[in-house]
Design a protein around this motif. Structure first.
Motif, PDB file in Angstrom:
ATOM      1  N   HIS A  28      37.120 -26.096 -16.248  1.00 17.22           N
ATOM      2  CA  HIS A  28      37.937 -24.896 -16.129  1.00 17.22           C
ATOM      3  C   HIS A  28      37.749 -23.994 -17.339  1.00 17.22           C
ATOM      4  N   SER A  29      37.698 -24.609 -18.525  1.00 15.47           N
ATOM      5  CA  SER A  29      37.506 -23.801 -19.738  1.00 15.47           C
ATOM      6  C   SER A  29      36.135 -23.137 -19.720  1.00 15.47           C
ATOM      7  N   LEU A  30      35.160 -23.821 -19.178  1.00 12.87           N
ATOM      8  CA  LEU A  30      33.824 -23.241 -19.052  1.00 12.87           C
ATOM      9  C   LEU A  30      33.859 -22.046 -18.094  1.00 12.87           C
ATOM     10  N   PHE A  31      34.618 -22.196 -17.046  1.00  9.76           N
ATOM     11  CA  PHE A  31      34.791 -21.150 -16.027  1.00  9.76           C
ATOM     12  C   PHE A  31      35.396 -19.884 -16.644  1.00  9.76           C
ATOM     13  N   THR A  32      36.499 -20.031 -17.327  1.00 12.80           N
ATOM     14  CA  THR A  32      37.160 -18.864 -17.914  1.00 12.80           C
ATOM     15  C   THR A  32      36.297 -18.234 -19.002  1.00 12.80           C
ATOM     16  N   ALA A  33      35.596 -19.097 -19.779  1.00 10.44           N
ATOM     17  CA  ALA A  33      34.753 -18.561 -20.844  1.00 10.44           C
ATOM     18  C   ALA A  33      33.661 -17.663 -20.278  1.00 10.44           C
ATOM     19  N   ALA A  34      33.091 -18.077 -19.159  1.00 10.34           N
ATOM     20  CA  ALA A  34      32.020 -17.292 -18.548  1.00 10.34           C
ATOM     21  C   ALA A  34      32.537 -15.913 -18.112  1.00 10.34           C
ATOM     22  N   ILE A  36      42.027 -17.182  -9.047  1.00 11.10           N
ATOM     23  CA  ILE A  36      41.864 -18.604  -8.710  1.00 11.10           C
ATOM     24  C   ILE A  36      42.719 -18.897  -7.493  1.00 11.10           C
ATOM     25  N   ALA A  37      42.056 -19.196  -6.384  1.00 13.53           N
ATOM     26  CA  ALA A  37      42.766 -19.403  -5.120  1.00 13.53           C
ATOM     27  C   ALA A  37      43.147 -20.858  -4.915  1.00 13.53           C
ATOM     28  N   HIS A  38      42.241 -21.776  -5.304  1.00 12.96           N
ATOM     29  CA  HIS A  38      42.492 -23.199  -5.034  1.00 12.96           C
ATOM     30  C   HIS A  38      41.973 -24.040  -6.188  1.00 12.96           C
ATOM     31  N   GLU A  39      42.484 -25.259  -6.259  1.00 15.11           N
ATOM     32  CA  GLU A  39      42.025 -26.188  -7.285  1.00 15.11           C
ATOM     33  C   GLU A  39      41.545 -27.482  -6.647  1.00 15.11           C
ATOM     34  N   ALA A  40      40.478 -28.000  -7.177  1.00 11.44           N
ATOM     35  CA  ALA A  40      39.955 -29.269  -6.671  1.00 11.44           C
ATOM     36  C   ALA A  40      39.567 -30.146  -7.861  1.00 11.44           C
ATOM     37  N   VAL A  41      39.556 -31.456  -7.685  1.00 15.48           N
ATOM     38  CA  VAL A  41      39.207 -32.369  -8.764  1.00 15.48           C
ATOM     39  C   VAL A  41      37.758 -32.829  -8.626  1.00 15.48           C
ATOM     40  N   GLU A  42      37.390 -33.233  -7.409  1.00 10.49           N
ATOM     41  CA  GLU A  42      36.038 -33.735  -7.191  1.00 10.49           C
ATOM     42  C   GLU A  42      35.131 -32.605  -6.710  1.00 10.49           C
ATOM     43  N   TRP A  43      33.848 -32.731  -7.043  1.00 11.32           N
ATOM     44  CA  TRP A  43      32.891 -31.744  -6.555  1.00 11.32           C
ATOM     45  C   TRP A  43      32.908 -31.726  -5.021  1.00 11.32           C
ATOM     46  N   GLU A  44      32.976 -32.875  -4.444  1.00 12.54           N
ATOM     47  CA  GLU A  44      32.939 -32.982  -2.981  1.00 12.54           C
ATOM     48  C   GLU A  44      34.054 -32.176  -2.336  1.00 12.54           C
ATOM     49  N   THR A  45      35.242 -32.283  -2.931  1.00 10.41           N
ATOM     50  CA  THR A  45      36.393 -31.549  -2.411  1.00 10.41           C
ATOM     51  C   THR A  45      36.148 -30.052  -2.517  1.00 10.41           C
ATOM     52  N   GLN A  46      35.656 -29.656  -3.667  1.00  6.53           N
ATOM     53  CA  GLN A  46      35.395 -28.230  -3.889  1.00  6.53           C
ATOM     54  C   GLN A  46      34.394 -27.699  -2.859  1.00  6.53           C
ATOM     55  N   ALA A  85      41.412 -28.075 -12.125  1.00  5.25           N
ATOM     56  CA  ALA A  85      42.743 -27.769 -12.641  1.00  5.25           C
ATOM     57  C   ALA A  85      42.630 -27.189 -14.049  1.00  5.25           C
ATOM     58  N   ALA A  86      43.558 -26.276 -14.384  1.00  8.84           N
ATOM     59  CA  ALA A  86      43.568 -25.697 -15.722  1.00  8.84           C
ATOM     60  C   ALA A  86      43.688 -26.800 -16.759  1.00  8.84           C
ATOM     61  N   GLY A  87      42.939 -26.648 -17.826  1.00  6.94           N
ATOM     62  CA  GLY A  87      42.958 -27.665 -18.878  1.00  6.94           C
ATOM     63  C   GLY A  87      41.783 -28.617 -18.778  1.00  6.94           C
ATOM     64  N   SER A  88      41.163 -28.699 -17.626  1.00  2.00           N
ATOM     65  CA  SER A  88      40.013 -29.594 -17.500  1.00  2.00           C
ATOM     66  C   SER A  88      38.809 -28.981 -18.210  1.00  2.00           C
ATOM     67  N   THR A  89      37.784 -29.784 -18.411  1.00  2.00           N
ATOM     68  CA  THR A  89      36.628 -29.323 -19.162  1.00  2.00           C
ATOM     69  C   THR A  89      35.924 -28.181 -18.455  1.00  2.00           C
TER      70      THR A  89
END
Lengths: 310, 310
Positions: free
Chosen positions: B207-213, B223-233, B201-205
């Motif tokens: 996510h900021s790394l993602f946008t920075a890259a 961004i098509a989908h959002e997930a919280v856990e790695w497993e979900t992703q 989700a936007a605002g998470s640690t």
DNA sequence: CCCATCATGCACCCTTTGTGCACGGTTATC
DNA sequence: GATAACCGTGCACAAAGGGTGCATGATGGG
């Protein structure tokens, strides 16, 4: 703000036995023992070892105590700075002092503080200089007015304390009123060499001051009697048993059949009166105000003296 | 060894509310309130003021908290030095860490310590980086392994902490097994620009790394989908919903219908994994041993990687 | 305007902490 | 070499400090 058990350990480091630590801190010996045991458990360090019928600090313990000096000073400094920054008032203030110092300097200080800061709880403890230092370490008092002997264990740059000289208090000689020297304005130590002397017991703080003064002029006086209290000494002198030294600050009632004569010349004995506080706390507004009051009082005392005595 | 109430005040200074302080320290809100009130009484300072429906530090309070940093560091340093000097063992050791870091680094560390120091009580807490810092301040843990984001509130020279870089963990891209890029050894971010992305989700640690890259290479991914856990992703990717970033240290089971491809070229995202301790405590033998174990583990991980990834 | 949030006070309880006394061990004295 | 004095510690008991849970009051957002 530093854990009480560490404070207790520091007191123990000074006096070496659990019993003495208990007496100084106001706890029972069992409580001190339990605190030290608990401290070792919490820190996971062995700080004490059995030594004969007592206990002794281990190397780790000594290390910890030595290092804690700066920690305590740091905290005192922080507290003082916060007090200063926030213009706050502290609630309890412990004073310690020694006999005449307490009477002449501490009592007026306590009285002044009581009027300027009505809700400050001031407590005065009379104690000898060595005990005053112990009480400072134990945090039972916050400021001490003591006499500093140069021959004493007094160390000027002890990392635990900061000291301020208030005044030098000369010692006068007290003489029976019917003595030939009684009418003199001043007298030298040489003139008093053959008199029978009344001093404190050997080993006391004032006795060492006494011998130091006479060795400076190269004579060894005869010690006829020993007294513990000034009052007793004065009574001895009044009874014609000999002469004695009396600090200028010690009061002498007129009806005692005794006169006070100033000493001049080489080796003139004096005691130095200093104020001591825990290192770091000297920046505290309350300490600053107290030192100011003490200094003013000391200056008034000095101003009332003959010029050649300053 | 520093009074618990001061520790509580420091935690309060970090999180701002009594409730949050209670949650962090493990006390109840009433207890925190009472502790802070008691602290003010003992010190004779007003540290808190009512502010709306909460309370706020006064200037004195902020001053005290700021100054206490060095005090805490001094104590930690002293304790560590005493431990070192006396070759002592501490009884409790709290570790904190974040998801994969905890699994890959903290778990082996705890296991090693459990065998080398059987009577040491090791406790591991999983918590996010920000909370780990709070837990360090609250003295609930003694060492934290966290991911340090350059865009984060991470400050390298915070006076409260000391940090050691363990390793840089690159982020791979995970791709559905039947995707055209799935068979590649490496891929660049530009090649992935048009893919549908699955992120936190936007605002998470992360996510900021993602946008920075992606801003580094000048493209804005969809961004098509959002997930919280790695497993979900991973499950989303396996279902063909898109691609996602996954840290090298995060495990990927083979049966997931997903492949992991290394990213090369400019803007290659990575997270930096660091160990953090309270300032001063880094000299402690236990901390030193732990850092050594962690570093060794990190080196083993690095050694297992392709050379171009180091 | 009502509800959610936050801090605080209060009653109760429990853990901690200190006291007093007795005991074991060690040193000094005669 | 026996006895007395001293020192630290363990134990039972008592006191108090400190924590919890709930209720209350105050404040700001929807």
């Amino acid at each position: 703000m530093i854990d009480q058990r560490l404070i207790t350990l520091r007191v123990f480091a000074r006096c070496g036995t659990v019993g003495a630590t208990a007496e100084l801190t106001g706890y029972s010996p069992s409580a001190v023992s339990a605190q030290l045991r608990e401290l070792q458990r919490v820190l996971g360090m062995q700080l004490l070892t059995k030594d004969g019928r007592g206990v002794r600090l281990t190397a780790t313990g000594r290390f910890l105590v030595a290092g804690s000096d700066t920690l305590i000073a740091e905290w005192e400094s922080l507290r003082a700075a916060a007090m200063e920054a926030g213009d706050q008032v502290q609630s309890r203030f412990g004073l310690g002092g020694f006999s005449t110092a307490a009477a002449q300097l501490l009592a007026p200080l306590a009285a002044t503080l009581r009027s300027t800061r009505p809700l400050l709880e001031v407590q005065v403890l009379e104690a000898n200089p060595a005990r005053c230092f112990d009480l400072l370490v134990a945090e039972r008092i916050d400021l001490a007015v003591i006499v500093a002997m140069q021959s004493d264990t007094y160390v000027e740059d002890d990392p635990r304390f900061e000291q301020t000289v208030l005044l030098d208090d000369p010692l006068d000689v007290i003489i029976p009123a019917d003595h030939p020297l009684a009418s003199r304005e001043t007298v030298t130590l040489e003139e008093l060499a053959s008199e029978p002397w009344i001093t404190e017991a050997a080993g006391s703080t004032y006795h060492s001051l006494f011998t130091a003064a006479f060795t400076a002029v190269g004579v060894t006086p005869r010690i006829a009697h020993e007294a513990v209290e000034w009052e007793t000494q004065i009574a001895f002198v009044g009874a014609g048993l000999g002469v004695g030294l009396l600090p200028r600050l010690a009061p002498l009632r007129s009806a005692e059949n005794v006169v006070r004569v100033r000493i001049t010349g080489k080796g003139r004995p004096a005691r130095r009166i200093v104020a001591a506080v825990r290192r770091g706390s000297i920046a505290s507004p309350l300490i600053q105000e107290s030192l100011g009051i003490l200094q003013a009082r000391a200056n008034r005392i000095l101003a009332a003296r003959p010029e050649d005595d300053l």
